[in-house]
Scaffold this motif. Structure first.
Motif, PDB file in Angstrom:
ATOM      1  N   ILE A 115       3.860  -7.052  -5.011  1.00 25.25           N
ATOM      2  CA  ILE A 115       4.357  -6.544  -6.284  1.00 25.25           C
ATOM      3  C   ILE A 115       3.764  -7.360  -7.436  1.00 25.25           C
ATOM      4  N   GLY A 139       7.585  -1.243 -13.245  1.00 29.58           N
ATOM      5  CA  GLY A 139       7.949  -2.611 -12.879  1.00 29.58           C
ATOM      6  C   GLY A 139       7.735  -2.931 -11.416  1.00 29.58           C
ATOM      7  N   LYS A 140       7.452  -1.886 -10.605  1.00 35.83           N
ATOM      8  CA  LYS A 140       7.211  -2.073  -9.165  1.00 35.83           C
ATOM      9  C   LYS A 140       5.744  -1.803  -8.806  1.00 35.83           C
ATOM     10  N   GLU A 141       4.860  -1.901  -9.795  1.00 34.34           N
ATOM     11  CA  GLU A 141       3.440  -1.723  -9.525  1.00 34.34           C
ATOM     12  C   GLU A 141       2.994  -2.776  -8.512  1.00 34.34           C
ATOM     13  N   ARG A 142       1.967  -2.425  -7.749  1.00 30.43           N
ATOM     14  CA  ARG A 142       1.612  -3.324  -6.649  1.00 30.43           C
ATOM     15  C   ARG A 142       0.156  -3.185  -6.232  1.00 30.43           C
ATOM     16  N   ASP A 183       5.710   1.149   0.547  1.00 29.34           N
ATOM     17  CA  ASP A 183       6.302  -0.174   0.781  1.00 29.34           C
ATOM     18  C   ASP A 183       5.899  -0.747   2.139  1.00 29.34           C
ATOM     19  N   ILE A 221       6.390  -7.306  -0.063  1.00 26.89           N
ATOM     20  CA  ILE A 221       7.484  -6.618   0.608  1.00 26.89           C
ATOM     21  C   ILE A 221       7.411  -6.932   2.095  1.00 26.89           C
ATOM     22  N   SER A 244       3.844  -6.625 -11.446  1.00 23.29           N
ATOM     23  CA  SER A 244       4.362  -5.693 -12.445  1.00 23.29           C
ATOM     24  C   SER A 244       3.355  -5.426 -13.556  1.00 23.29           C
ATOM     25  N   SER A 266       2.523   2.819 -11.750  1.00 23.19           N
ATOM     26  CA  SER A 266       3.498   3.813 -12.175  1.00 23.19           C
ATOM     27  C   SER A 266       2.710   4.939 -12.866  1.00 23.19           C
ATOM     28  N   CYS A 299       2.246  -4.742   0.856  1.00 22.53           N
ATOM     29  CA  CYS A 299       2.228  -4.575  -0.598  1.00 22.53           C
ATOM     30  C   CYS A 299       2.687  -5.822  -1.325  1.00 22.53           C
ATOM     31  N   VAL A 354       4.638   4.692  -8.356  1.00 22.47           N
ATOM     32  CA  VAL A 354       5.778   3.842  -7.995  1.00 22.47           C
ATOM     33  C   VAL A 354       6.586   3.591  -9.259  1.00 22.47           C
TER      34      VAL A 354
END
Length: 383
Positions: free
Chosen positions: A323, A355-358, A179, A313, A325, A349, A321, A352
């Motif tokens: 985000i 849904g928090k792929e970045r 993050d 973030i 998704s 994922s 980062c 991470v």
């Protein structure tokens, strides 16, 4: 042949577009590596390390054994003494890597009957070390002191009849690797004082980046003496290899006796230790940290200019980062940036949460303003 269960796991990961593969280095503009200050490519550090070895008449290729047997060459002692002074600690103990340091520390220090509270986004190496410990462990919400206090009080109130007599360890990072954000370290220190916690902070991504001459975020905040242990690593901003646990002399003695990843491994070769010395010398001579901070500020401003700051973030570190998704979507955008000449990596994922792929941008002192401007202009177009 591979056992069917293992083949199935690979197939499942491939189906989720999350299969990891090894790739060779490329000649794209670097927004992916942890070489924040360019030290990994520094010919000056390379030459200085060679000079240190020559001055000490050290011509060994390997350490020859573990440090408790034959591998504890004199550069180790010099470098650990230097690190302790530089980082304002009683002692420093060098491990072969940050992973080894965290495995060794967390598997040996917390004991049966103790409790460990860890941030839910803590690094995998710390989680692995905790799993090897006999202490009970509990995660708290990311950077959430209120959740930490609540969970501690709930657990201890349940045991009022059988008063909890073990020690309590709290672990966080000064800069989180996925993050790029930071906890309120001063408040973590205050809370630890209030409850009598032993606070451990991993400074892997802060060492060389924050504070005067890159001493780290805890020293910048002047709270390093209030922390039970700090883990610093040399494979990020310092551009070399290895790690160290900073703490009291008695903690160092304990780790030498009980940290299995320290005891049962061949020591680092003399060249690796000489390179750590050379990297710290370079850190004090150059203004690369200042250049990096300027680029971080510029990057954050351009996010606002291109109206994509809401995707990202909030972070004042070299890790920025955005985000996006979905593994397929974030991978596709990363590939688009790479085709345009920019090495930006997708973090998918299960690395991470779903849904928090970045997209993870690692900034460096050597990135130009033009490169930052161009890559964010492209990102704004793609999203």
């Amino acid at each position: 042949m591979l056992p069917k269960k293992l083949t199935k796991r690979l197939d499942e990961r491939n189906a989720k577009n999350a299969l990891r593969t090894l790739k060779t280095q490329n000649d794209l503009v670097d927004f992916a590596s942890n070489d924040y200050l360019g030290f990994a490519m520094s010919s000056s550090i390379f030459d200085q390390a060679h000079q240190i070895l020559t001055q000490n008449t050290l011509h060994h290729n390997g350490a020859t054994g573990s440090r408790l047997l034959t591998g504890n060459h004199k550069l180790y002692i010099e470098t650990e003494s230097f690190l302790a002074r530089y980082h304002n600690a009683e002692s420093a103990l060098i491990f072969n890597s940050g992973y080894d340091a965290n495995i060794g520390f967390f598997s040996s220090v917390p004991q049966r009957g103790d409790m460990i509270f860890f941030d839910e986004l803590i690094h995998a190496s710390i989680r692995d070390g905790i799993q090897m410990s006999h202490a009970k462990s509990y995660k708290f919400k990311h950077n959430d002191l209120e959740d930490l206090s609540k969970k501690f009080e709930q657990l201890t109130s349940k045991n009022e009849e059988h008063q909890h007599s073990g020690d309590v360890y709290v672990v966080t990072e000064s800069v989180f690797s996925m993050d790029g954000d930071s906890p309120d370290l001063k408040e973590f220190v205050n809370l630890s004082k209030t409850y009598g916690f032993f606070l451990i902070v991993d400074e892997a991504h802060a060492t060389g980046v924050f504070g005067a001459n890159g001493v780290g975020l805890l020293q910048q905040l002047e709270v390093e003496q209030e922390v039970f242990a700090r883990i610093i690593t040399f494979g990020k901003a310092m551009g070399c290899h290895g790690a160290a646990v900073l703490g009291s002399k008695i903690l160092q003695r304990y780790l030498v006796n009980f940290a299995r990843s320290f005891i049962y491994t061949t020591g680092l070769p003399v060249h690796a230790i000489a390179t750590i010395q050379a990297a710290y010398g370079e850190l004090q001579r150059t203004d690369e940290t200042k250049k990096l901070m300027e680029n971080i500020r510029y990057f954050r401003q351009k996010l606002k200019d291109y109206q994509i700051a809401s995707l990202c973030i909030d972070s004042n570190s070299a890790i920025q980062c955005c985000i996006i998704s979905g593994n397929e979507k974030v991978k596709k955008i990363a590939q688009g940036l790479q085709k345009k000449g920019f090495d930006v990596k997708p973090i998918m994922s299960p690395t991470v949460p779903l849904g928090k792929e970045r997209l993870r941008f690692c900034l460096h002192s050597y990135n130009s303003k033009e490169e930052i401007d161009e890559v964010l202009k492209l990102l704004a177009t793609f999203v």
